[in-house]
Enzyme design. Structure first.
Site, PDB file in Angstrom:
ATOM      1  CB  CYS A 108      84.664  38.219 101.303  1.00  0.00           C
ATOM      2  SG  CYS A 108      86.126  39.067 100.747  1.00  0.00           S
ATOM      3  NE  ARG A 118      92.360  39.387  93.803  1.00  0.00           N
ATOM      4  CZ  ARG A 118      92.737  38.623  94.817  1.00  0.00           C
ATOM      5  NH1 ARG A 118      94.022  38.355  95.001  1.00  0.00           N
ATOM      6  NH2 ARG A 118      91.842  38.120  95.643  1.00  0.00           N
ATOM      7  CD  GLN A 163      89.892  34.314  95.448  1.00  0.00           C
ATOM      8  OE1 GLN A 163      88.802  34.829  95.619  1.00  0.00           O
ATOM      9  NE2 GLN A 163      90.961  34.622  96.150  1.00  0.00           N
ATOM     10  CG  ASP A 188      86.687  32.631  98.243  1.00  0.00           C
ATOM     11  OD1 ASP A 188      87.133  32.255  99.332  1.00  0.00           O
ATOM     12  OD2 ASP A 188      86.638  33.826  97.891  1.00  0.00           O
ATOM     13  CG  HIS A 208      83.315  33.763 102.277  1.00  0.00           C
ATOM     14  ND1 HIS A 208      83.204  33.647 100.911  1.00  0.00           N
ATOM     15  CD2 HIS A 208      84.383  34.562 102.507  1.00  0.00           C
ATOM     16  CE1 HIS A 208      84.151  34.384 100.335  1.00  0.00           C
ATOM     17  NE2 HIS A 208      84.884  34.943 101.278  1.00  0.00           N
ATOM     18  CE  LYS A 238      98.306  35.681 105.910  1.00  0.00           C
ATOM     19  NZ  LYS A 238      98.551  36.076 104.532  1.00  0.00           N
ATOM     20  CG  HIS A 262      87.856  35.396 104.097  1.00  0.00           C
ATOM     21  ND1 HIS A 262      87.359  36.142 103.057  1.00  0.00           N
ATOM     22  CD2 HIS A 262      87.761  36.173 105.200  1.00  0.00           C
ATOM     23  CE1 HIS A 262      86.995  37.325 103.519  1.00  0.00           C
ATOM     24  NE2 HIS A 262      87.234  37.374 104.811  1.00  0.00           N
TER      25      HIS A 262
END
Length: 641
Positions: free
Chosen positions: A342, A371, A389, A391, A393, A473, A519
């Site tokens: 993000c 991570r 990911q 991902d 946004h 979420k 997200h």
RNA sequence: GCCCGGGUAGCACAAUUGGUAGUGCACCGACCUUGUAAGUCGGACAGUGCGGGUUCGAGUCCCGCCCCGGGCUCCA
């Protein structure tokens, strides 16, 4: 004298008259001898009780039998007590703590005397002892004790954990009495209820040993957790053990290296090495996601993996996520490997001016994140230290949130169905204790998500207080072929990040406005999803995902050229085709292709060479007869759709 | 990080009370030229996760580390 009869209502609405002082067991007996025999417990106005519980009259009761959904939990709880009983037989100095039933069975957390902790070989010994107690059919007897007496009782027995539990109950719940359950010589602090006797535990097995902290607190005593499972009959236990066996066979950590998809190396714990076959799989998955991106107006970006430490202070990750981040240093500058995408996306958004006309602006990224998970929690592809990911946004106005979320729900439905998951569960998580933003903001955000769920026509489970601190979420869960549930996609609102990065757009009113950020990830982690896919399909991926869709098998060396031509023709048609040119028998080549889980095997020998065809064998259908390459390509293309 | 268990060839496993590290598959070579789940013979491949120690002698015993597996509230 009060009346000597009492009346209770049964689930079918009928009334049952009983002598006063009657218990649940009496009620069952009054209904029928069969039921009396099958009875395990009692439900009074929906609450589970012991059969021996006295009835007051006027309540609605239901007899819980081995066919009731509650039966398993009951029997497993019984089994946990028998486990503790057996352990104390063998290790009189053991200190027992808690032993609840759980989803797949039960456990008991026990502190064994110093140096006497059991090994796996001791499980059988404990089981044997448990069987003795079960065949003795010891009744469970309940009694109530004032807290002080109970504390005294357990202190005398040296059961310090029980003493602590009771004291906590007194403090936290204001309990003045506690209940104890006895089976045989063993008596345990327990809320209950329990079945009538140990003999009702149909079949059980101790499955494993593990360490577990007292109350899950790693600063406290490490106990030994003995895991077991119990069922009402042998058949159910056998089926469960069979399921576990199946799960082992399907384990992606076994299948991955076997099918040359990926492997792990000590040089980088928790970070997979993807082999050619696995790369093909990831590539195909990514293409499928890209299909959704194109269709839904997302545009792809790529942001750096290594970003200045300062950025992570700005994003808030430093305060909340530092322990899980990797850092690197270069020329006196400190950088971090990104644990999330993000901030990068926000830098992209913030680096140019935006008009309200551009919104919603949908920026997708197949972002590789890092991570630093604690070593002990790493688990194949399911818990790793680096992953990609899928991902995105979405920067939009508050009004646009519902529409965007509906679109995301649709994308996920289509995608999961494509990968063979039909059972998708949605969960809405709302404002947690610790959160940022105003109450009205949260209210509007939660309403927007609920609105999305409703206009998508979806049922969902509500998890109050389970949202992220920066916004509510929706999480997406699937159930795999073995009935296990996995959390995959997510769709989260974020008020925080646009604030932190001072993001803005110019509205129709020519003023600056703060966008809302969503997200969202569809598959979540590509690598983890691949692992789940492998297990879901038992390594036998659907044709369109199979890294090798067909293997050409020349009968003898003299057919190799013809086989290569066939392979080339099929590749031309877009199929992923391998060829086995070894000087081995057809039987052998078929066996090896089957073990490699090739969906199709194409035999080419004299007959086929002459006719310009291949003999097709599929894993499912066996020998399918001869086909022309063009025909076959069309058939496989159709099957891949 | 912590508890329990484990680490022997690419993989699966074996090695009496400490006594010269083996078997199968895979791999390489030769022969066979093969018709729907393992053709035959031969060969090469590890010094036992890493480092130290005990011992005449360690895969086996002791210590430290690394990695892998099962777990670490589903709260009496």
């Amino acid at each position: 004298m009060p009346e000597t009869k009492l009346k209770v209502e049964l689930p079918d609405g009928s009334e049952l008259e009983l002598e006063s002082g009657a218990t649940g067991a009496d009620a069952a007996a009054a209904i029928g001898p069969g039921l009396a025999k099958a009875a395990l417990a009692l439900k009074v106005d929906g609450e589970l009780r012991d059969l021996s519980a006295p009835l007051a009259g006027g309540e609605t009761i239901e007899i819980v039998t081995d066919r009731s959904p509650e039966a398993l939990e009951l029997v497993r709880h019984d089994a946990a007590h028998v486990l503790a009983e057996a352990v104390l037989d063998i290790w009189p100095g053991a200190k027992i703590s808690i032993g609840p039933p759980i989803e797949s069975g039960f456990y008991y957390d026990i502190e064994f005397p110093e140096g006497e902790a059991p090994g796996p070989e001791d499980l059988e010994r404990i089981e044997e002892r448990m069987r003795e107690h079960i065949s003795a059919d010891e009744p469970f007897e309940r009694r109530e004790l004032p807290v002080a007496e109970a504390v005294e009782h357990f202190r005398e027995e040296g059961q310090d954990y029980k003493v602590e539990l009771i004291e906590d109950l007194q403090r936290d719940e204001g309990a003045s009495t506690v209940t104890l359950y006895r089976n045989g010589a063993f008596e345990d602090l327990c809320r209950g209820p329990h079945g009538p006797s140990t003999g009702r535990i149909g079949a059980f097995k101790l499955t494993s040993l593990a360490g577990a902290y007292w109350r899950g607190d790693e600063t406290r005593q490490m106990l030994t957790r003995v895991y077991g499972t119990a069922f009402l009959d042998r058949k159910a236990l056998a089926a469960h053990l069979e399921m576990l066996e199946q799960a082992k066979e399907r384990d992606h950590r076994k299948l991955g290296p076997e099918l040359d998809l990926f492997r792990f190396r000590p040089e980088s714990p928790g970070m997979p090495f993807w082999l050619p076959n696995g790369s093909v799989l990831l590539e195909l998955m990514q293409e499928e996601v890209r299909g959704q991106l194109r269709k839904r107006g997302y545009r792809e970006i790529r942001t750096p993996e290594v970003l200045d430490e300062e950025l992570w202070h700005r994003s808030g990750h430093w305060d909340n996520y530092k322990e899980n981040m990797f850092f690197v240093e270069s020329e006196d500058r400190r950088f971090a490997l990104k644990p999330m995408n993000c901030p990068g996306a926000c830098l992209v958004f913030g680096s140019t001016r935006h008009s309200y006309r551009e919104l919603p602006l949908r920026l997708a990224e197949f972002g590789k994140v890092f991570r630093n998970e604690r070593e002990g929690v790493l688990h194949g592809l399911l818990r790793v230290r680096s992953f990609t990911q899928d991902d995105a946004h979405v920067y939009c106005t508050e009004d646009q949130v519902t529409g965007e979320c509906v679109d995301i729900i649709e994308a996920i439905d289509e995608l999961y169905a494509r990968f063979g998951f039909d059972d998708v569960r949605l969960e809405l998580s709302t404002r947690p204790q610790k959160s940022i933003g105003s109450a009205e903001q949260w209210e509007r955000a939660e309403a927007a998500l609920r609105g999305a769920l409703e206009s998508a026509g979806r049922d969902y489970q509500l998890n109050p207080g389970d949202g992220a601190f920066y916004g509510p979420k929706i999480d997406f869960h699937v159930t795999d072929a073995l009935g296990r549930s996995w959390q995959l996609g997510t769709c989260q609102l974020d008020f925080f990040m646009p604030e932190r990065f001072e993001l803005g757009y110019t509205g129709a009113d020519n003023a600056e406005h703060r966008p809302v950020m969503i997200h969202r990830a569809l598959l979540g982690s590509m690598e983890r999803f691949a692992g789940i896919l492998i297990e879901h399909h038992g390594g036998r991926l659907p044709l369109w995902l199979a890294p090798v869709q067909a293997t050409v098998l020349p009968v003898a060396d003299r057919h190799n050229d013809a086989a290569s031509e066939i392979a080339a023709e099929l590749r031309e048609a877009g199929l992923r085709v391998g060829i086995d040119e070894r000087s081995e028998s057809v039987g052998r080549k078929i066996r090896d292709a089957e073990l490699a889980k090739a969906p199709y095997m194409l035999v080419v020998g004299d007959r086929e060479q002459e006719a310009g065809v291949v003999s097709v064998r599929s894993h499912e259908g066996g020998d399918l007869g001869q086909m022309k390459p063009g025909e076959l390509a069309a058939r496989l293309a159709a099957e891949s759709r």
